[in-house]
Design a protein around this motif. Structure first.
Motif, PDB file in Angstrom:
ATOM      1  N   GLU A 208      -5.971   7.265  -7.489  1.00  0.00           N
ATOM      2  CA  GLU A 208      -5.929   7.227  -6.036  1.00  0.00           C
ATOM      3  C   GLU A 208      -5.704   5.822  -5.499  1.00  0.00           C
ATOM      4  N   GLU A 209      -6.192   4.798  -6.193  1.00  0.00           N
ATOM      5  CA  GLU A 209      -6.073   3.452  -5.654  1.00  0.00           C
ATOM      6  C   GLU A 209      -4.602   3.027  -5.504  1.00  0.00           C
ATOM      7  N   SER A 210      -3.732   3.471  -6.412  1.00  0.00           N
ATOM      8  CA  SER A 210      -2.303   3.121  -6.313  1.00  0.00           C
ATOM      9  C   SER A 210      -1.644   3.840  -5.146  1.00  0.00           C
ATOM     10  N   LEU A 212      -3.066   4.919  -2.407  1.00  0.00           N
ATOM     11  CA  LEU A 212      -3.549   4.346  -1.152  1.00  0.00           C
ATOM     12  C   LEU A 212      -2.875   3.014  -0.861  1.00  0.00           C
ATOM     13  N   ALA A 213      -2.672   2.195  -1.888  1.00  0.00           N
ATOM     14  CA  ALA A 213      -2.013   0.901  -1.683  1.00  0.00           C
ATOM     15  C   ALA A 213      -0.582   1.096  -1.196  1.00  0.00           C
ATOM     16  N   ALA A 216      -0.673   2.344   2.460  1.00  0.00           N
ATOM     17  CA  ALA A 216      -1.061   1.280   3.388  1.00  0.00           C
ATOM     18  C   ALA A 216       0.112   0.331   3.640  1.00  0.00           C
ATOM     19  N   VAL A 309      -6.669   4.975   6.114  1.00  0.00           N
ATOM     20  CA  VAL A 309      -6.266   4.563   4.760  1.00  0.00           C
ATOM     21  C   VAL A 309      -6.992   3.292   4.346  1.00  0.00           C
ATOM     22  N   ASN A 310      -7.055   2.321   5.259  1.00  0.00           N
ATOM     23  CA  ASN A 310      -7.733   1.065   4.926  1.00  0.00           C
ATOM     24  C   ASN A 310      -9.221   1.287   4.648  1.00  0.00           C
ATOM     25  N   ARG A 312     -10.538   4.064   3.485  1.00  0.00           N
ATOM     26  CA  ARG A 312     -10.615   4.732   2.188  1.00  0.00           C
ATOM     27  C   ARG A 312     -10.419   3.738   1.052  1.00  0.00           C
ATOM     28  N   ARG A 313      -9.445   2.832   1.229  1.00  0.00           N
ATOM     29  CA  ARG A 313      -9.219   1.812   0.209  1.00  0.00           C
ATOM     30  C   ARG A 313     -10.466   0.942   0.013  1.00  0.00           C
ATOM     31  N   VAL A 316     -13.087   2.917  -2.030  1.00  0.00           N
ATOM     32  CA  VAL A 316     -12.698   3.010  -3.438  1.00  0.00           C
ATOM     33  C   VAL A 316     -12.848   1.657  -4.134  1.00  0.00           C
ATOM     34  N   THR A 317     -12.450   0.570  -3.434  1.00  0.00           N
ATOM     35  CA  THR A 317     -12.564  -0.774  -3.999  1.00  0.00           C
ATOM     36  C   THR A 317     -14.016  -1.138  -4.266  1.00  0.00           C
TER      37      THR A 317
END
Length: 575
Positions: A208-210, A212-213, A216, A309-310, A312-313, A316-317
Motif C-alpha cells: 500500500e505504501e507505494s 499511496l505515494a 499523492a 491520501v496524505n 493515510r500515508r 502507514v509511515t
C-alpha cells in the motif's frame, strides 16, 4: 582381571614381572625388598598422581604395564574402545614417569590422558591401602556401599524416586521461571496488545505504501497534468471551437496524407503498404485521443482527497517506523506478535497446570522417599550386623559397626508422611554413614575417623566380603593384616580367600598365616651387588613356597621347626 604387571625402574625394583592368577594372589618379601612398590606401581597404572621421587635412582624413567583380561562388553573395554584403544585381545595399560616428573599414559597401544586411566580403572580394580581407603573416607560412598548391598529392593525404590524427583524438579524450575517473570510477561503482553490494536486500526494492505505515494504525487500535480493532457488531446484531435479549415491536427494531417496516396495504391504495392501504415496510425491516433479524454476526466480531484491520501500515508509511515521497513514487514511482525501474545496470554493457564502438577508430585515423591528410607534402614541393620560379625574374625572382636540412615530437616525441603520437612537430593532424602566403635563402650564415630590405618583396611575387607557382588573383578589390599597375628591372622587369610571366590584378590602381606591361603604366591626379593640394591619378583611353589613361609614365621628359611610349621600351615589352609 589382571593377568600380568610389569614394573621397571620404580623404587628399588629394577625389572619385575608379576604373573597373576584367578583367586587369591599374595605378595610377600623381606622388609625393604619393595613389596609396597607393587601397590605403588598399580596405583600409577590406575591414574594415581605421578611422583618423580619414585623413579629408581640413576634411571631416566619408571614404567608400569598391565595386561588385563576383560570382555569386549565390559564398561572398561567399551570406554577404552571409545578412546581409540585396541581391545581385541584384552586391555593393555601403561604409565611412564620420567625423572623430571613428566608422566605419560597409554591404553591399548594409544596415547591417552592420565585421567582416562583412572576412569577405566574404577571399573576394574579397587585398591585398599592404609592411606587409600577412598570408599570409607568419602561420605557419599557410604550410601553407595549400602545401596549396593541392599540389592533390588533399594534399586527399584531408587529408580522410582529418581523419576519422580526429576519430574518434580523440572516442574518446579519451570514454575519458578514463569512466576518470577510474571511482571515482565504482563508488561510485554500489554505492549503487544497496544501494538496489535494500532496495526488493526490502520489495517495496512500489502504494497500500500507505494500506491499511496504514487497517488499523492498525481494529486499534488493534478492541474498541470490536466492542462498538459488537454493540450495533447487538442493537438491530436482538435476541439469543438476550432473553425479553421486548414489541417492543423494530427488526425487532419494523417487524413490528408492518406488522401494523397489513395489514387496511387493500385499502381505500386509499396504505396499500398505505406497507406496501410497510415491507416493504422489513424486508428492509433483516434484511440490515443480517446484515452487522453478519459485521463482528463479521471484527473479531476475530489475535494479533500489529497488530504485523505496524505493522512493515510502518515498513518502507514508511523507503523513502518515502529514495526518494519515496509507494510509487508509490518504485517509479518504483527503475525509474530499475535502468536507471542497468545502464548503469553496462556501463561497463567500454564502456571495453574504446573502448580497442580507440583501439588500432585510432592506427596508422591514423599511417599517414595519414605519407602526408600525404610528399605535402606532394613538393609543398614543387617549390613552393620554382618560386618560386625566379620570383624570378630579379623582381630577386631570388640569392634561394632553401625550403619546409620538419617535425614536432615530443612524448611524448603520435602514434607514426609510423618510431618517432617527434610532436605532432598537426586538419590533420596537419606544421608548414610558407616560408624565404628573400635572398642566396647566406645562412642561410634564415622569409620574414616574412628579406625587406624590397619583397622580401616580390615573394615574395608569385611565390607567387601559381606557386599561382594562381582561388580569389580579385582581387589588389592595393602597391609590389611597390620597389627594382627596368630589365630586372628588365619581368620584374615580365610576372609580374603572367601572374597577371592567372587573376584581376583591381590594382597601385600607380612603374615605367613595370610600367605598360606594363596592360590598364587609371589615373592619380592632383593639383590645387592655391593653398590646397587634391586628387587625382582618370583612366583614360588612347593619347597620354595615352604621356605618363604618358614622365613615369614621364624625369620630364616632353613629352620627345620619353621619349615615344619610352614607345612602344617599349608595343610591347615588346604593349600
Amino acid at each position: 582381571m589382571l593377568r600380568e604387571i610389569r614394573i621397571r625402574e620404580l623404587g628399588v625394583i629394577d625389572d619385575a614381572v608379576l604373573e597373576l592368577s584367578d583367586g587369591l594372589n599374595v605378595v610377600t618379601g623381606e622388609t625393604g625388598a619393595g613389596k609396597t612398590m607393587v601397590v605403588s606401581g598399580l596405583g600409577l597404572l590406575l591414574g594415581e598422581r605421578a611422583d618423580a621421587g619414585r623413579v629408581r635412582a640413576g634411571a631416566d624413567q619408571a614404567l608400569v604395564e598391565g595386561v588385563i583380561e576383560v570382555t569386549a562388553d565390559h564398561p572398561a573395554a567399551i570406554r577404552a574402545a571409545e578412546a581409540g584403544a585396541d581391545v581385541t585381545d584384552g586391555l593393555i595399560m601403561a604409565r611412564s614417569v620420567s625423572a623430571t616428573g613428566r608422566s605419560r599414559a597409554y591404553i591399548g597401544g594409544r596415547s591417552a590422558p592420565v585421567g582416562l586411566l583412572s576412569e577405566i580403572g574404577q571399573d576394574l580394580v579397587a585398591v585398599h591401602g592404609q592411606a587409600d581407603q577412598w570408599r570409607l573416607q568419602r561420605p557419599e560412598q557410604h550410601r553407595l556401599v549400602l545401596d549396593g548391598y541392599a540389592g533390588e529392593p533399594v534399586a527399584v525404590a531408587v529408580k522410582e524416586y529418581a523419576e519422580l524427583y526429576d519430574a518434580l524438579q523440572s516442574a518446579r524450575a519451570e514454575l519458578d521461571s514463569l512466576t518470577v517473570a510474571h511482571r515482565e510477561r504482563v508488561q510485554r503482553l500489554d505492549s503487544l496488545t497496544v501494538a496489535l490494536e494500532e496495526i488493526e486500526r490502520v489495517d495496512p494492505q500489502p504494497g500500500e505504501e507505494s500506491a499511496l505515494a504514487t497517488e499523492a504525487e498525481r494529486l499534488s500535480h493534478a492541474d498541470s497534468l490536466r492542462a498538459g493532457a488537454q493540450d495533447a488531446q487538442v493537438a491530436l484531435m482538435g476541439n469543438e471551437d476550432q473553425v479553421d479549415d486548414a489541417a492543423s491536427t494530427v488526425v487532419d494531417l494523417v487524413s490528408h496524407a492518406r488522401a494523397a496516396l489513395a489514387s496511387l495504391t493500385e499502381h505500386d504495392p509499396a504505396v499500398a503498404a505505406l497507406d496501410g501504415r497510415l491507416r493504422e496510425l489513424a486508428v492509433l491516433t483516434a484511440d490515443l485521443g480517446g484515452d487522453l479524454a478519459s485521463y482528463i476526466a479521471d484527473v479531476d480531484v475530489e475535494p479533500g482527497r489529497l488530504d485523505e491520501v496524505n493522512a493515510r500515508r502518515a498513518a502507514v509511515t508511523t507503523l513502518m517506523r515502529k514495526y518494519g521497513d515496509s507494510v509487508d514487514e509490518v504485517l509479518a511482525w504483527g503475525q509474530s506478535a499475535a502468536a507471542e501474545a497468545a502464548d503469553l496470554a496462556g501463561t497463567d493457564d500454564r502456571i495453574e497446570a504446573l502448580q497442580a502438577q507440583v501439588g500432585d508430585l510432592e506427596p508422591r515423591l514423599a511417599a517414595s522417599a519414605h519407602t526408600l528410607s525404610q528399605a535402606r534402614q532394613e538393609a543398614a541393620t543387617t549390613l552393620g550386623e554382618r560386618v560386625s560379625d566379620e570383624l570378630t574374625h579379623l582381630a577386631m572382636g570388640s569392634a561394632h559397626v553401625e550403619v546409620v540412615v538419617r535425614q536432615h530437616e530443612a524448611e524448603d525441603g520435602l514434607r514426609l508422611p510423618d510431618g517432617r520437612t527434610v532436605r532432598l537430593a537426586g538419590h533420596g532424602v537419606d544421608e548414610v554413614e558407616i560408624l565404628l566403635a573400635a572398642n566396647k563402650g566406645a562412642t561410634p564415630r564415622t569409620v574414616a575417623k574412628a579406625a587406624s590405618g590397619g583397622e580401616l583396611s580390615r573394615v574395608m575387607l569385611a565390607l567387601e566380603v559381606v557386599t561382594a557382588s562381582g561388580d569389580l573383578p579385582t581387589f588389592v589390599f595393602d597391609e590389611v593384616d597390620a597389627g594382627v597375628g596368630g589365630a586372628a591372622a588365619l581368620d584374615v587369610g580365610a576372609r580374603l580367600k572367601a572374597l577371592s571366590e567372587h573376584a581376583q584378590v591381590i594382597v601385600v602381606t607380612h603374615l605367613a598365616q595370610v600367605a598360606a591361603y594363596a592360590d598364587r604366591h609371589l615373592v619380592v626379593h632383593k639383590e645387592d651387588d655391593g653398590q646397587i640394591t634391586s628387587s625382582g619378583v618370583t612366583a614360588v611353589k612347593g619347597a620354595a613356597r615352604e621356605a618363604e613361609l618358614a622365613r615369614m614365621l621364624g625369620g630364616v628359611s632353613d629352620s627345620k621347626a619353621a619349615l615344619r610349621h610352614a607345612r602344617e600351615l599349608l595343610k591347615s589352609t588346604g593349600s
